[in-house]
Design a protein around this motif. Structure first.
Motif, PDB file in Angstrom:
ATOM      1  N   THR A  22       0.608  -1.195  -0.124  1.00  0.00           N
ATOM      2  CA  THR A  22      -0.079  -0.086   0.181  1.00  0.00           C
ATOM      3  C   THR A  22       0.784   1.384  -0.109  1.00  0.00           C
ATOM      4  OG1 THR A  22      -0.118  -0.014   2.343  1.00  0.00           O
ATOM      5  CG2 THR A  22      -1.874  -1.167   1.031  1.00  0.00           C
ATOM      6  N   VAL A  23       2.018   1.148   0.371  1.00  0.00           N
ATOM      7  CA  VAL A  23       2.882   2.475   0.363  1.00  0.00           C
ATOM      8  C   VAL A  23       4.197   1.805  -0.239  1.00  0.00           C
ATOM      9  CG1 VAL A  23       4.318   3.851   1.743  1.00  0.00           C
ATOM     10  CG2 VAL A  23       2.179   3.326   2.695  1.00  0.00           C
ATOM     11  N   ASN A  62       1.588   6.736  -1.450  1.00  0.00           N
ATOM     12  CA  ASN A  62       0.383   5.812  -1.152  1.00  0.00           C
ATOM     13  C   ASN A  62      -0.034   5.260  -2.618  1.00  0.00           C
ATOM     14  OD1 ASN A  62      -2.308   5.344  -1.077  1.00  0.00           O
ATOM     15  ND2 ASN A  62      -2.281   6.134   1.018  1.00  0.00           N
ATOM     16  N   GLU A  65      -3.177   6.767  -4.191  1.00  0.00           N
ATOM     17  CA  GLU A  65      -3.102   7.998  -4.735  1.00  0.00           C
ATOM     18  C   GLU A  65      -2.544   8.007  -5.810  1.00  0.00           C
ATOM     19  OE1 GLU A  65      -1.563  10.525  -1.581  1.00  0.00           O
ATOM     20  OE2 GLU A  65      -3.441  10.330  -0.149  1.00  0.00           O
TER      21      GLU A  65
END
Length: 101
Positions: A22-23, A62, A65
């Motif tokens: 996710t990151v 992220n 994003e």
């Protein structure tokens, strides 16, 4: 030949693992987006891509994003009838002197 096959399989595994995160760190984000590192750095320094610098040095992204950023400005399918209509209008107006080139 076998080495090449192993390298290809390893790359596939790396891509699969990357899709689960996710990151993303800077290198992972460059690989994920397909952007060069220099261009990605330019985007971050100009604040044109969402990113985080939690301790002021390392850059993180992220993934959700980044996905949204990649999907901005979608293009629509070409509607040939609309293009023909716009072309006819343009030609008509040009003949009437209403459009300058």
């Amino acid at each position: 030949m076998e080495t090449q096959n192993l390298e290809q399989r390893l790359r596939s595994i790396e891509i699969l693992l990357l899709s689960q995160k996710t990151v993303l760190n800077f290198d992972e984000a460059a690989s994920y987006t397909g952007l060069s590192k220099s261009y990605l750095y330019k985007l971050t320094s100009a604040a044109q891509i969402p990113h985080f610098k939690p301790q002021g040095k390392h850059i993180y992204f992220n993934k959700a994003e980044v996905d949204q950023w990649l999907q901005r400005n979608p293009t629509r399918p070409v509607n040939e009838a609309a293009i023909e209509e716009q072309a006819a209008t343009y030609i008509t107006l040009k003949k009437m002197g209403g459009v300058r080139c």
